[in-house]
Scaffold this motif. Sequence first.
Motif, mmCIF file in Angstrom:
data_model
loop_
_atom_site.group_PDB
_atom_site.id
_atom_site.type_symbol
_atom_site.label_atom_id
_atom_site.label_comp_id
_atom_site.label_asym_id
_atom_site.label_seq_id
_atom_site.Cartn_x
_atom_site.Cartn_y
_atom_site.Cartn_z
ATOM 1 N N ILE A 16 3.555 4.405 -1.295
ATOM 2 C CA ILE A 16 4.411 3.912 -0.199
ATOM 3 C C ILE A 16 4.112 4.791 1.023
ATOM 4 O O ILE A 16 4.149 6.015 0.938
ATOM 5 N N LYS A 17 3.825 4.153 2.159
ATOM 6 C CA LYS A 17 3.474 4.924 3.354
ATOM 7 C C LYS A 17 4.515 4.802 4.469
ATOM 8 O O LYS A 17 4.330 5.335 5.560
ATOM 9 N N GLY A 18 5.570 4.076 4.210
ATOM 10 C CA GLY A 18 6.646 3.978 5.198
ATOM 11 C C GLY A 18 7.864 3.353 4.547
ATOM 12 O O GLY A 18 7.730 2.546 3.617
ATOM 13 N N LEU A 19 9.042 3.764 5.002
ATOM 14 C CA LEU A 19 10.273 3.208 4.438
ATOM 15 C C LEU A 19 11.335 3.133 5.529
ATOM 16 O O LEU A 19 11.687 4.149 6.131
ATOM 17 N N LEU A 20 11.775 1.920 5.792
ATOM 18 C CA LEU A 20 12.894 1.714 6.710
ATOM 19 C C LEU A 20 14.105 1.469 5.813
ATOM 20 O O LEU A 20 14.101 0.531 5.008
ATOM 21 N N PRO A 64 0.048 0.605 2.290
ATOM 22 C CA PRO A 64 -1.149 0.841 3.105
ATOM 23 C C PRO A 64 -2.228 -0.232 2.944
ATOM 24 O O PRO A 64 -2.161 -1.052 2.031
ATOM 25 N N ASN A 65 -3.192 -0.193 3.844
ATOM 26 C CA ASN A 65 -4.439 -0.984 3.826
ATOM 27 C C ASN A 65 -4.236 -2.424 4.291
ATOM 28 O O ASN A 65 -3.167 -2.997 4.123
ATOM 29 N N CYS A 66 -5.305 -2.953 4.856
ATOM 30 C CA CYS A 66 -5.322 -4.367 5.230
ATOM 31 C C CYS A 66 -6.770 -4.834 5.288
ATOM 32 O O CYS A 66 -7.658 -4.066 5.667
ATOM 33 N N ASN A 67 -6.980 -6.080 4.924
ATOM 34 C CA ASN A 67 -8.326 -6.661 4.956
ATOM 35 C C ASN A 67 -8.626 -7.319 6.306
ATOM 36 O O ASN A 67 -9.755 -7.686 6.582
ATOM 37 N N PHE A 68 -7.596 -7.502 7.141
ATOM 38 C CA PHE A 68 -7.800 -8.044 8.484
ATOM 39 C C PHE A 68 -7.922 -6.885 9.482
ATOM 40 O O PHE A 68 -7.557 -5.750 9.182
ATOM 41 N N VAL A 99 0.180 -1.561 13.709
ATOM 42 C CA VAL A 99 0.277 -0.474 12.724
ATOM 43 C C VAL A 99 -1.128 -0.073 12.242
ATOM 44 O O VAL A 99 -1.389 -0.019 11.041
ATOM 45 N N PRO A 100 -2.046 0.225 13.184
ATOM 46 C CA PRO A 100 -3.416 0.517 12.751
ATOM 47 C C PRO A 100 -3.535 1.708 11.803
ATOM 48 O O PRO A 100 -4.372 1.687 10.903
ATOM 49 N N ASP A 101 -2.705 2.731 11.977
ATOM 50 C CA ASP A 101 -2.780 3.877 11.058
ATOM 51 C C ASP A 101 -2.496 3.429 9.632
ATOM 52 O O ASP A 101 -3.226 3.751 8.696
ATOM 53 N N LEU A 102 -1.417 2.693 9.481
ATOM 54 C CA LEU A 102 -1.006 2.219 8.159
ATOM 55 C C LEU A 102 -2.069 1.297 7.545
ATOM 56 O O LEU A 102 -2.384 1.378 6.361
ATOM 57 N N ALA A 103 -2.619 0.434 8.390
ATOM 58 C CA ALA A 103 -3.555 -0.572 7.887
ATOM 59 C C ALA A 103 -4.962 -0.029 7.632
ATOM 60 O O ALA A 103 -5.615 -0.410 6.674
ATOM 61 N N PHE A 104 -5.415 0.891 8.514
ATOM 62 C CA PHE A 104 -6.831 1.284 8.433
ATOM 63 C C PHE A 104 -7.071 2.761 8.132
ATOM 64 O O PHE A 104 -8.174 3.130 7.735
ATOM 65 N N GLU A 144 -4.516 7.368 4.984
ATOM 66 C CA GLU A 144 -4.577 8.754 4.498
ATOM 67 C C GLU A 144 -3.986 9.728 5.520
ATOM 68 O O GLU A 144 -3.633 10.860 5.185
ATOM 69 N N ARG A 145 -3.851 9.269 6.760
ATOM 70 C CA ARG A 145 -3.258 10.138 7.797
ATOM 71 C C ARG A 145 -1.734 10.183 7.687
ATOM 72 O O ARG A 145 -1.083 10.972 8.358
ATOM 73 N N LEU A 146 -1.189 9.276 6.897
ATOM 74 C CA LEU A 146 0.267 9.186 6.795
ATOM 75 C C LEU A 146 0.773 9.828 5.504
ATOM 76 O O LEU A 146 0.097 9.787 4.470
ATOM 77 N N GLU A 147 1.959 10.363 5.617
ATOM 78 C CA GLU A 147 2.582 10.983 4.460
ATOM 79 C C GLU A 147 2.936 9.912 3.420
ATOM 80 O O GLU A 147 3.300 8.791 3.779
ATOM 81 N N THR A 148 2.832 10.270 2.164
ATOM 82 C CA THR A 148 3.247 9.340 1.108
ATOM 83 C C THR A 148 4.720 9.584 0.781
ATOM 84 O O THR A 148 5.159 10.725 0.680
#
Length: 235
Positions: free
Chosen positions: A4-8, A26-30, A37-42, A45-49
């Motif tokens: 999990i890379k984000g939680l609201l 995390p991650n996206c194929n598009f 949310v480019p950090d989250l998608a691409f 690893e820069r984001l805290e788990t």
Amino acid sequence: MIEIKGLLESSLIEWEGKIAAVVFLPNCNFRCPWCHVPDLAFEPERLETISFSHLKRLAKTQQGWLDGVVISGGEPTTHRKLPQFIEKVRKLGLPVKLETNGNYPALLRTLIAEKLIASVAMDIKNRVDAGQTLYDKSCGVKVDIGKIKESISLLVESGIDCEFRTTVVPGFVDEEDVKKIAELISPLTKKYILQQFSPQHAFKKELRETIPYSPEVITKMVASVRSLIPEVSSR
Ligand code: SF4
């Protein structure tokens, strides 16, 4: 297990009529040029788990108040172990809504057939009647439009609670495109949401200078498709 890379902890808008926690995977194929949310998608690893126990604690402390969990991204369906992850969330006693770009109808079919999800929101990035090029341009990669159409049909035929969303971005999606998308989905769905584009964190630098459509233009877009889809709205 999926990280999990984000939680609201609570949202009133992601699941209509419900108070929901939103989990970001995390991650996206598009590579949508306007992705906010480019950090989250691409570069997740820069984001805290965030540990799953955080979500577990939230479900416990907010029991009776929290109505469900929305699983968002990134693109959740890029994770082959998504069914197991959702199973784990459901064991917390909360129903799950999935947000997806619709690129993996086979996994979507499994999630619906196994009754793992109660609701779905699918992004339609652009009209699909204008050929492959326009859809590819909006997604930043080559996309199989057949799969997008398959996901739309699948969602509607399954009878699952679902809504479709389009982010309206100047230079990519105009009023005519919105009408064409609405024409495609209007026999199938009642819910369609036009989302305002947010330039600040856009993946492609050149889009950060693009001025979003004014509220008046978006209101006009909404009005132009209301006769096709009564429950059209914007946000
Ligand atoms: S906006 Fe596009 S690139 Fe970004 S997460 Fe959504 S589908 Fe992926």
